[in-house]
Design a protein around this motif. Structure first.
Motif: not given
Length: 518
Positions: A219-229, A278-293
Protein backbone atom coordinates in the motif's frame (compact mmCIF):
# COMPACT_ATOMS: atom_id res chain seq x y z
CA UNK A 1 -17.71 -17.79 7.67
CA UNK A 2 -17.17 -14.00 7.81
CA UNK A 3 -20.80 -13.34 6.86
CA UNK A 4 -22.21 -15.69 9.50
CA UNK A 5 -19.99 -14.21 12.19
CA UNK A 6 -21.19 -10.70 11.38
CA UNK A 7 -24.83 -11.73 11.66
CA UNK A 8 -24.15 -12.79 15.26
CA UNK A 9 -22.67 -9.37 16.02
CA UNK A 10 -25.57 -7.32 14.71
CA UNK A 11 -27.05 -4.95 17.28
CA UNK A 12 -24.05 -4.90 19.64
CA UNK A 13 -22.00 -1.73 20.21
CA UNK A 14 -19.40 -3.38 22.44
CA UNK A 15 -17.16 -6.27 21.43
CA UNK A 16 -14.43 -8.15 23.31
CA UNK A 17 -11.36 -8.17 21.09
CA UNK A 18 -7.76 -9.27 21.01
CA UNK A 19 -5.02 -7.02 22.40
CA UNK A 20 -4.76 -3.51 21.07
CA UNK A 21 -1.51 -1.61 20.47
CA UNK A 22 0.26 -1.39 23.83
CA UNK A 23 3.42 0.62 24.58
CA UNK A 24 6.04 0.68 27.38
CA UNK A 25 4.48 3.95 28.58
CA UNK A 26 1.33 2.02 29.51
CA UNK A 27 3.40 0.04 32.03
CA UNK A 28 5.56 2.97 33.16
CA UNK A 29 2.43 4.95 33.98
CA UNK A 30 1.88 2.38 36.75
CA UNK A 31 5.50 1.57 37.61
CA UNK A 32 7.09 5.01 38.05
CA UNK A 33 6.63 6.35 41.60
CA UNK A 34 5.35 9.81 42.41
CA UNK A 35 5.76 11.63 45.71
CA UNK A 36 2.24 12.11 46.99
CA UNK A 37 0.64 12.10 50.42
CA UNK A 38 0.72 14.36 53.46
CA UNK A 39 2.07 17.90 53.41
CA UNK A 40 4.90 17.03 55.82
CA UNK A 41 5.93 14.03 53.72
CA UNK A 42 5.97 16.04 50.50
CA UNK A 43 7.68 19.06 52.04
CA UNK A 44 10.61 16.84 53.04
CA UNK A 45 10.94 15.18 49.63
CA UNK A 46 9.44 11.89 50.83
CA UNK A 47 12.64 11.02 52.75
CA UNK A 48 10.96 9.08 55.57
CA UNK A 49 12.34 5.55 55.22
CA UNK A 50 14.18 5.61 58.59
CA UNK A 51 12.10 8.38 60.11
CA UNK A 52 8.49 7.23 60.25
CA UNK A 53 5.89 9.06 62.27
CA UNK A 54 3.85 10.04 59.19
CA UNK A 55 1.05 8.09 57.52
CA UNK A 56 2.53 8.56 54.04
CA UNK A 57 5.85 7.23 55.37
CA UNK A 58 4.25 3.76 55.43
CA UNK A 59 4.83 3.61 51.66
CA UNK A 60 8.59 4.02 52.17
CA UNK A 61 8.92 1.74 55.18
CA UNK A 62 5.97 0.03 56.92
CA UNK A 63 7.88 0.01 60.25
CA UNK A 64 7.39 3.79 60.37
CA UNK A 65 3.95 3.47 62.00
CA UNK A 66 5.69 2.57 65.29
CA UNK A 67 7.01 6.13 65.68
CA UNK A 68 3.58 7.48 66.51
CA UNK A 69 3.13 7.96 70.26
CA UNK A 70 -0.67 8.08 70.11
CA UNK A 71 -3.59 7.18 67.92
CA UNK A 72 -3.37 9.58 65.02
CA UNK A 73 -5.33 10.57 61.90
CA UNK A 74 -4.49 12.77 58.91
CA UNK A 75 -6.42 14.05 55.89
CA UNK A 76 -4.85 15.88 52.95
CA UNK A 77 -6.05 17.91 49.99
CA UNK A 78 -3.82 19.03 47.14
CA UNK A 79 -3.93 21.53 44.31
CA UNK A 80 -2.07 20.14 41.31
CA UNK A 81 -0.85 22.19 38.37
CA UNK A 82 0.88 20.66 35.35
CA UNK A 83 2.49 22.79 32.65
CA UNK A 84 3.69 21.26 29.38
CA UNK A 85 5.99 23.09 26.99
CA UNK A 86 6.22 21.32 23.63
CA UNK A 87 8.77 21.78 20.85
CA UNK A 88 7.82 20.24 17.49
CA UNK A 89 9.72 21.07 14.30
CA UNK A 90 10.85 24.42 15.68
CA UNK A 91 7.42 25.49 16.96
CA UNK A 92 6.81 25.83 20.69
CA UNK A 93 3.40 25.50 22.33
CA UNK A 94 2.29 25.47 25.96
CA UNK A 95 -0.66 24.07 27.86
CA UNK A 96 -1.69 23.89 31.50
CA UNK A 97 -3.97 21.66 33.59
CA UNK A 98 -5.03 22.22 37.21
CA UNK A 99 -7.04 20.03 39.57
CA UNK A 100 -8.05 19.69 43.22
CA UNK A 101 -8.26 16.32 44.91
CA UNK A 102 -8.50 14.54 48.24
CA UNK A 103 -4.99 13.19 48.09
CA UNK A 104 -4.68 11.26 51.35
CA UNK A 105 -6.65 10.08 54.38
CA UNK A 106 -5.49 7.66 57.06
CA UNK A 107 -5.44 6.58 60.68
CA UNK A 108 -3.05 4.67 62.97
CA UNK A 109 -3.83 2.90 66.23
CA UNK A 110 -1.03 2.44 68.75
CA UNK A 111 -1.04 -0.31 71.41
CA UNK A 112 1.65 -0.13 74.09
CA UNK A 113 2.66 -2.95 76.45
CA UNK A 114 1.96 -1.30 79.77
CA UNK A 115 2.70 -4.41 81.84
CA UNK A 116 6.35 -4.76 80.85
CA UNK A 117 6.04 -8.55 80.59
CA UNK A 118 7.68 -8.77 77.17
CA UNK A 119 10.43 -7.14 75.17
CA UNK A 120 7.94 -6.50 72.36
CA UNK A 121 6.89 -3.07 73.58
CA UNK A 122 4.44 -1.78 70.99
CA UNK A 123 2.08 -2.75 68.16
CA UNK A 124 0.74 -0.36 65.54
CA UNK A 125 -2.13 -0.96 63.11
CA UNK A 126 -2.74 1.60 60.37
CA UNK A 127 -4.96 2.18 57.35
CA UNK A 128 -4.15 4.77 54.72
CA UNK A 129 -5.53 5.85 51.35
CA UNK A 130 -3.50 7.82 48.80
CA UNK A 131 -3.97 8.93 45.24
CA UNK A 132 -0.60 7.58 44.16
CA UNK A 133 -0.84 9.30 40.77
CA UNK A 134 -3.08 12.06 39.48
CA UNK A 135 -3.42 11.55 35.72
CA UNK A 136 -5.01 14.91 34.92
CA UNK A 137 -2.92 16.40 32.13
CA UNK A 138 -3.25 18.53 29.00
CA UNK A 139 -0.74 18.90 26.19
CA UNK A 140 -0.58 20.50 22.73
CA UNK A 141 2.13 20.01 20.08
CA UNK A 142 2.05 21.83 16.77
CA UNK A 143 4.44 22.38 13.89
CA UNK A 144 5.17 21.98 10.17
CA UNK A 145 6.56 18.51 9.45
CA UNK A 146 8.56 18.59 6.17
CA UNK A 147 8.75 14.82 5.74
CA UNK A 148 5.97 12.69 7.22
CA UNK A 149 2.20 12.77 6.97
CA UNK A 150 -0.16 11.20 9.49
CA UNK A 151 -1.23 9.02 6.57
CA UNK A 152 2.04 7.12 7.04
CA UNK A 153 0.65 5.62 10.25
CA UNK A 154 -2.21 3.96 8.38
CA UNK A 155 0.05 2.85 5.53
CA UNK A 156 2.41 1.26 8.04
CA UNK A 157 -0.44 -0.58 9.75
CA UNK A 158 -1.75 -1.81 6.39
CA UNK A 159 1.68 -3.16 5.40
CA UNK A 160 2.39 -4.87 8.77
CA UNK A 161 3.22 -8.60 8.73
CA UNK A 162 3.30 -8.84 4.95
CA UNK A 163 0.27 -6.61 4.48
CA UNK A 164 -3.45 -6.73 5.23
CA UNK A 165 -5.22 -8.55 2.35
CA UNK A 166 -7.18 -6.06 0.24
CA UNK A 167 -10.27 -8.28 0.43
CA UNK A 168 -10.45 -7.51 4.15
CA UNK A 169 -10.64 -3.77 3.51
CA UNK A 170 -13.53 -3.94 1.03
CA UNK A 171 -17.12 -4.27 2.25
CA UNK A 172 -19.09 -7.25 1.02
CA UNK A 173 -22.60 -6.70 -0.36
CA UNK A 174 -24.91 -5.72 2.50
CA UNK A 175 -22.01 -5.30 4.93
CA UNK A 176 -21.87 -1.97 6.76
CA UNK A 177 -18.80 -0.06 7.87
CA UNK A 178 -19.70 -0.98 11.44
CA UNK A 179 -19.93 -4.69 10.57
CA UNK A 180 -16.52 -4.92 8.91
CA UNK A 181 -14.75 -2.85 11.58
CA UNK A 182 -16.28 -5.19 14.18
CA UNK A 183 -15.15 -8.31 12.35
CA UNK A 184 -11.61 -7.08 11.78
CA UNK A 185 -11.16 -6.52 15.51
CA UNK A 186 -11.72 -10.24 16.19
CA UNK A 187 -8.80 -11.35 14.01
CA UNK A 188 -6.78 -13.54 13.80
CA UNK A 189 -9.10 -16.43 13.03
CA UNK A 190 -8.82 -19.67 11.06
CA UNK A 191 -9.33 -17.85 7.74
CA UNK A 192 -6.73 -15.14 8.47
CA UNK A 193 -4.32 -16.56 11.07
CA UNK A 194 -1.58 -13.99 10.39
CA UNK A 195 -3.72 -10.84 10.51
CA UNK A 196 -3.83 -8.86 13.75
CA UNK A 197 -7.14 -7.29 14.59
CA UNK A 198 -5.93 -3.87 15.69
CA UNK A 199 -3.70 -3.39 12.65
CA UNK A 200 -6.53 -4.51 10.35
CA UNK A 201 -8.92 -1.98 11.93
CA UNK A 202 -6.42 0.84 11.47
CA UNK A 203 -5.85 -0.15 7.85
CA UNK A 204 -9.60 -0.23 7.24
CA UNK A 205 -10.03 3.27 8.70
CA UNK A 206 -7.25 4.62 6.47
CA UNK A 207 -8.48 2.87 3.34
CA UNK A 208 -12.06 4.08 3.88
CA UNK A 209 -10.80 7.68 4.21
CA UNK A 210 -8.71 7.38 1.00
CA UNK A 211 -5.41 7.85 2.83
CA UNK A 212 -3.71 5.12 0.77
CA UNK A 213 -4.18 2.89 -2.27
CA UNK A 214 -3.00 -0.63 -3.07
CA UNK A 215 0.11 -0.92 -5.24
CA UNK A 216 2.31 -3.63 -6.70
CA UNK A 217 4.68 -3.56 -3.71
CA UNK A 218 2.15 -2.94 -0.97
CA UNK A 219 0.00 0.00 0.00
CA UNK A 220 1.18 3.53 -0.82
CA UNK A 221 0.18 6.87 0.70
CA UNK A 222 -2.16 9.33 -1.02
CA UNK A 223 -0.59 12.24 0.89
CA UNK A 224 1.06 14.64 -1.54
CA UNK A 225 4.65 15.72 -0.97
CA UNK A 226 4.37 18.93 1.04
CA UNK A 227 4.88 20.58 4.40
CA UNK A 228 2.40 18.93 6.74
CA UNK A 229 0.96 21.30 9.35
CA UNK A 230 0.19 19.07 12.30
CA UNK A 231 -1.56 19.75 15.60
CA UNK A 232 -1.72 17.15 18.38
CA UNK A 233 -4.07 17.61 21.34
CA UNK A 234 -3.87 15.28 24.34
CA UNK A 235 -5.92 15.37 27.53
CA UNK A 236 -5.96 12.74 30.23
CA UNK A 237 -7.90 12.26 33.45
CA UNK A 238 -7.93 9.67 36.18
CA UNK A 239 -6.08 8.34 39.18
CA UNK A 240 -4.08 5.45 40.57
CA UNK A 241 -5.41 4.88 44.08
CA UNK A 242 -3.80 2.83 46.82
CA UNK A 243 -5.23 1.51 50.10
CA UNK A 244 -2.66 0.35 52.66
CA UNK A 245 -3.29 -1.99 55.56
CA UNK A 246 -0.33 -1.84 57.96
CA UNK A 247 0.85 -3.92 60.91
CA UNK A 248 4.07 -3.21 62.82
CA UNK A 249 5.73 -4.29 66.05
CA UNK A 250 8.63 -2.95 68.16
CA UNK A 251 11.32 -4.98 69.96
CA UNK A 252 12.74 -3.08 72.95
CA UNK A 253 13.82 0.39 71.83
CA UNK A 254 16.03 -1.09 69.13
CA UNK A 255 14.22 -2.92 66.33
CA UNK A 256 11.07 -1.89 64.48
CA UNK A 257 9.40 -4.27 61.99
CA UNK A 258 6.45 -3.65 59.66
CA UNK A 259 4.27 -5.17 56.95
CA UNK A 260 1.90 -3.54 54.43
CA UNK A 261 -0.79 -5.23 52.36
CA UNK A 262 -1.78 -2.92 49.52
CA UNK A 263 -4.84 -2.80 47.26
CA UNK A 264 -4.46 -0.75 44.06
CA UNK A 265 -7.17 0.53 41.75
CA UNK A 266 -6.70 2.62 38.63
CA UNK A 267 -8.91 4.46 36.17
CA UNK A 268 -7.30 6.33 33.27
CA UNK A 269 -8.81 8.04 30.24
CA UNK A 270 -6.68 9.52 27.45
CA UNK A 271 -8.20 11.52 24.59
CA UNK A 272 -6.08 12.46 21.59
CA UNK A 273 -6.98 14.48 18.51
CA UNK A 274 -4.44 14.72 15.70
CA UNK A 275 -5.03 17.08 12.78
CA UNK A 276 -3.09 17.77 9.61
CA UNK A 277 -3.30 20.08 6.61
CA UNK A 278 -0.70 20.70 3.90
CA UNK A 279 0.45 23.29 1.38
CA UNK A 280 0.41 20.96 -1.63
CA UNK A 281 -0.94 22.35 -4.91
CA UNK A 282 -1.46 18.89 -6.38
CA UNK A 283 -4.81 18.24 -8.07
CA UNK A 284 -5.02 14.76 -6.53
CA UNK A 285 -4.21 13.74 -2.97
CA UNK A 286 -5.10 14.11 0.70
CA UNK A 287 -5.30 17.70 1.94
CA UNK A 288 -6.71 17.32 5.48
CA UNK A 289 -6.75 14.59 8.15
CA UNK A 290 -8.35 14.41 11.59
CA UNK A 291 -7.74 11.32 13.74
CA UNK A 292 -9.36 11.01 17.21
CA UNK A 293 -8.89 8.31 19.83
CA UNK A 294 -10.26 7.80 23.32
CA UNK A 295 -8.61 5.11 25.45
CA UNK A 296 -10.07 4.06 28.80
CA UNK A 297 -7.96 1.77 31.02
CA UNK A 298 -9.22 0.50 34.36
CA UNK A 299 -8.45 -2.29 36.78
CA UNK A 300 -7.01 -3.27 40.12
CA UNK A 301 -3.86 -4.72 41.64
CA UNK A 302 -2.12 -6.10 44.72
CA UNK A 303 1.27 -5.61 46.36
CA UNK A 304 2.99 -5.80 49.75
CA UNK A 305 5.83 -4.09 51.65
CA UNK A 306 8.27 -5.30 54.28
CA UNK A 307 10.41 -2.97 56.35
CA UNK A 308 12.76 -2.69 59.32
CA UNK A 309 14.23 0.27 61.21
CA UNK A 310 17.08 -0.02 63.68
CA UNK A 311 17.77 2.69 66.26
CA UNK A 312 21.58 2.63 66.47
CA UNK A 313 21.61 5.34 69.12
CA UNK A 314 18.68 7.54 70.19
CA UNK A 315 19.65 10.17 67.61
CA UNK A 316 20.52 7.92 64.65
CA UNK A 317 18.36 5.40 62.80
CA UNK A 318 18.82 3.25 59.71
CA UNK A 319 16.13 1.53 57.68
CA UNK A 320 15.73 -1.10 54.98
CA UNK A 321 12.53 -1.84 53.10
CA UNK A 322 11.29 -3.97 50.23
CA UNK A 323 8.34 -3.17 47.98
CA UNK A 324 7.05 -6.12 45.99
CA UNK A 325 5.98 -5.90 42.36
CA UNK A 326 2.43 -4.74 41.87
CA UNK A 327 0.33 -7.27 40.00
CA UNK A 328 -2.36 -5.47 37.98
CA UNK A 329 -5.29 -6.86 36.00
CA UNK A 330 -6.46 -4.28 33.46
CA UNK A 331 -9.04 -3.78 30.73
CA UNK A 332 -8.81 -1.35 27.80
CA UNK A 333 -11.66 0.28 25.91
CA UNK A 334 -11.02 2.24 22.71
CA UNK A 335 -13.14 4.43 20.44
CA UNK A 336 -11.85 5.93 17.17
CA UNK A 337 -12.82 8.47 14.53
CA UNK A 338 -11.09 9.38 11.26
CA UNK A 339 -11.94 12.12 8.77
CA UNK A 340 -10.06 13.16 5.63
CA UNK A 341 -10.39 15.49 2.67
CA UNK A 342 -9.34 13.78 -0.56
CA UNK A 343 -8.99 15.69 -3.84
CA UNK A 344 -9.33 13.88 -7.14
CA UNK A 345 -8.79 15.97 -10.29
CA UNK A 346 -9.35 19.19 -8.33
CA UNK A 347 -12.64 17.93 -6.83
CA UNK A 348 -12.48 17.59 -3.05
CA UNK A 349 -14.67 15.28 -0.97
CA UNK A 350 -14.70 14.63 2.77
CA UNK A 351 -14.60 10.98 3.83
CA UNK A 352 -15.55 9.98 7.38
CA UNK A 353 -14.58 6.65 8.97
CA UNK A 354 -16.59 6.55 12.19
CA UNK A 355 -17.37 3.01 13.39
CA UNK A 356 -19.48 4.31 16.34
CA UNK A 357 -18.29 1.41 18.42
CA UNK A 358 -16.33 0.90 21.63
CA UNK A 359 -13.67 -1.79 21.32
CA UNK A 360 -13.49 -3.71 24.60
CA UNK A 361 -10.26 -5.70 24.70
CA UNK A 362 -9.58 -8.92 26.58
CA UNK A 363 -8.19 -8.31 30.09
CA UNK A 364 -4.42 -8.42 30.47
CA UNK A 365 -1.93 -8.20 33.33
CA UNK A 366 0.99 -5.91 34.13
CA UNK A 367 3.70 -6.74 36.65
CA UNK A 368 5.69 -3.71 37.79
CA UNK A 369 9.24 -4.07 39.21
CA UNK A 370 10.05 -4.43 42.90
CA UNK A 371 11.98 -1.78 44.83
CA UNK A 372 14.60 -1.80 47.61
CA UNK A 373 15.15 1.28 49.79
CA UNK A 374 17.96 2.02 52.24
CA UNK A 375 17.50 4.94 54.65
CA UNK A 376 19.25 6.99 57.34
CA UNK A 377 17.92 9.66 59.67
CA UNK A 378 19.64 11.82 62.30
CA UNK A 379 17.68 13.72 64.96
CA UNK A 380 19.11 16.85 66.57
CA UNK A 381 17.22 16.41 69.78
CA UNK A 382 13.84 18.14 69.55
CA UNK A 383 15.16 20.92 67.32
CA UNK A 384 15.34 19.23 63.95
CA UNK A 385 16.37 16.31 61.77
CA UNK A 386 17.97 15.23 58.49
CA UNK A 387 16.89 12.19 56.50
CA UNK A 388 18.00 10.48 53.28
CA UNK A 389 16.56 7.56 51.28
CA UNK A 390 18.17 5.78 48.32
CA UNK A 391 16.07 3.34 46.28
CA UNK A 392 16.75 1.04 43.37
CA UNK A 393 14.25 -0.40 40.90
CA UNK A 394 14.96 -2.53 37.81
CA UNK A 395 12.43 -1.48 35.17
CA UNK A 396 13.76 -4.00 32.64
CA UNK A 397 11.85 -6.77 34.43
CA UNK A 398 8.48 -5.06 33.89
CA UNK A 399 6.17 -7.55 32.20
CA UNK A 400 2.89 -7.72 30.35
CA UNK A 401 0.96 -10.98 30.55
CA UNK A 402 0.01 -13.39 29.01
CA UNK A 403 3.75 -13.10 28.44
CA UNK A 404 3.93 -15.48 25.47
CA UNK A 405 1.04 -13.98 23.51
CA UNK A 406 0.99 -11.18 20.93
CA UNK A 407 1.93 -8.37 21.30
CA UNK A 408 3.85 -9.13 24.50
CA UNK A 409 5.84 -12.30 23.78
CA UNK A 410 8.51 -13.34 21.31
CA UNK A 411 11.81 -11.76 20.23
CA UNK A 412 10.00 -8.71 18.80
CA UNK A 413 7.41 -8.46 21.56
CA UNK A 414 6.89 -5.69 24.05
CA UNK A 415 8.40 -7.61 26.98
CA UNK A 416 11.63 -8.16 25.08
CA UNK A 417 11.71 -4.49 24.08
CA UNK A 418 11.46 -3.45 27.74
CA UNK A 419 14.15 -5.95 28.70
CA UNK A 420 16.45 -4.43 26.06
CA UNK A 421 15.78 -0.72 26.54
CA UNK A 422 14.70 -0.22 30.16
CA UNK A 423 17.24 -0.23 32.96
CA UNK A 424 17.84 -0.23 36.69
CA UNK A 425 17.16 3.25 38.09
CA UNK A 426 18.12 5.01 41.31
CA UNK A 427 15.95 7.33 43.35
CA UNK A 428 17.37 9.74 45.94
CA UNK A 429 15.29 11.61 48.51
CA UNK A 430 16.66 14.11 51.03
CA UNK A 431 14.65 15.97 53.65
CA UNK A 432 15.13 18.18 56.69
CA UNK A 433 13.07 19.81 59.41
CA UNK A 434 13.81 22.58 61.93
CA UNK A 435 11.50 23.43 64.82
CA UNK A 436 10.96 26.83 66.44
CA UNK A 437 8.54 26.24 69.33
CA UNK A 438 5.23 25.20 67.69
CA UNK A 439 6.43 26.00 64.16
CA UNK A 440 8.24 23.50 61.92
CA UNK A 441 10.16 24.58 58.83
CA UNK A 442 10.84 21.92 56.19
CA UNK A 443 12.66 21.39 52.94
CA UNK A 444 13.32 18.52 50.55
CA UNK A 445 14.95 17.35 47.33
CA UNK A 446 14.39 14.26 45.22
CA UNK A 447 15.91 12.83 42.07
CA UNK A 448 14.43 9.99 40.01
CA UNK A 449 16.65 8.45 37.37
CA UNK A 450 15.11 7.67 33.99
CA UNK A 451 13.82 4.09 33.60
CA UNK A 452 15.35 4.04 30.09
CA UNK A 453 18.97 3.33 29.25
CA UNK A 454 18.80 6.42 27.02
CA UNK A 455 17.04 9.14 28.96
CA UNK A 456 16.09 11.16 25.86
CA UNK A 457 12.89 9.11 25.62
CA UNK A 458 11.82 9.69 29.22
CA UNK A 459 14.24 11.81 31.19
CA UNK A 460 15.38 12.11 34.80
CA UNK A 461 13.09 13.90 37.25
CA UNK A 462 14.34 16.57 39.63
CA UNK A 463 12.17 17.99 42.39
CA UNK A 464 12.37 20.52 45.21
CA UNK A 465 9.95 21.14 48.04
CA UNK A 466 9.38 23.30 51.11
CA UNK A 467 6.78 23.55 53.83
CA UNK A 468 5.71 24.78 57.21
CA UNK A 469 3.72 23.21 60.03
CA UNK A 470 2.06 24.45 63.21
CA UNK A 471 1.44 22.29 66.27
CA UNK A 472 -1.71 23.23 68.21
CA UNK A 473 -1.07 20.53 70.82
CA UNK A 474 -3.63 17.84 70.01
CA UNK A 475 -3.77 18.74 66.32
CA UNK A 476 -1.45 19.95 63.57
CA UNK A 477 -1.81 21.93 60.37
CA UNK A 478 0.79 21.49 57.62
CA UNK A 479 1.35 23.25 54.31
CA UNK A 480 3.75 22.22 51.52
CA UNK A 481 4.79 23.33 48.05
CA UNK A 482 6.58 21.03 45.61
CA UNK A 483 8.08 21.53 42.16
CA UNK A 484 9.15 18.84 39.67
CA UNK A 485 10.56 18.85 36.15
CA UNK A 486 10.99 16.07 33.60
CA UNK A 487 11.70 16.16 29.85
CA UNK A 488 10.48 13.45 27.46
CA UNK A 489 9.69 12.62 23.86
CA UNK A 490 6.09 12.27 22.71
CA UNK A 491 5.25 10.60 19.41
CA UNK A 492 2.15 11.87 17.64
CA UNK A 493 1.34 8.32 16.50
CA UNK A 494 2.87 5.01 17.49
CA UNK A 495 4.27 3.97 14.11
CA UNK A 496 4.95 5.27 10.62
CA UNK A 497 6.28 8.59 11.92
CA UNK A 498 9.52 8.87 13.91
CA UNK A 499 9.10 12.59 14.60
CA UNK A 500 8.58 13.15 18.34
CA UNK A 501 7.62 16.36 20.06
CA UNK A 502 10.01 17.31 22.87
CA UNK A 503 8.03 17.88 26.06
CA UNK A 504 9.20 19.70 29.17
CA UNK A 505 6.76 18.99 32.00
CA UNK A 506 6.61 21.11 35.15
CA UNK A 507 4.52 20.01 38.13
CA UNK A 508 3.64 22.52 40.86
CA UNK A 509 1.66 21.32 43.86
CA UNK A 510 0.25 22.94 46.99
CA UNK A 511 -0.70 20.50 49.74
CA UNK A 512 -2.59 21.05 53.02
CA UNK A 513 -2.89 18.42 55.76
CA UNK A 514 -4.75 18.42 59.06
CA UNK A 515 -3.81 15.87 61.71
CA UNK A 516 -5.23 15.04 65.11
CA UNK A 517 -4.23 12.92 68.11
CA UNK A 518 -7.02 10.93 69.72
Amino acid sequence: MRKNFLLLLAGFSFLSLHAQETTPEDALRLAVDNITGTARFRAMGGAFGALGGDLSALNQNPAGSLFFNNNYATATISINNTKNSSLYWGSRTKDTDSSLDMNQAGVVFVFNDTNGNTDWKKIAVAFNYENANNYNNSMVAAGANPYNSIANYFVNQANTNGGIPLELLVNQPGESFYDLYDYLGTLPDSSYPNVRGFQAQQAYLGYTAYLFNPGQNGYTSNASAAHYYQDSYLTSTGYNGKIVGNFATQYKDLLFLGLNINAHFTDYTKRTSLRESNDSEATTGVSYIRFDNELHTFGSGFSFNLGAIVKIVPQFRVGLSYESPTWYRLTDELTQYLEADYTNNSVTNTYVADPKITNVYAPYKVQTPSKWTGSMAYLFGKRGLLSIDVSTKDYSVTRFKPKNEYPYGGPNGLNQYMANYLDNALEVRVGGEYKIKQVSLRGGYHFDQSPYKTDQIFGDLTGYSAGVGYNFGESKLDLAYSYEHRAMNQLLVSSGMSDPARINRYNNNIVISYSINF
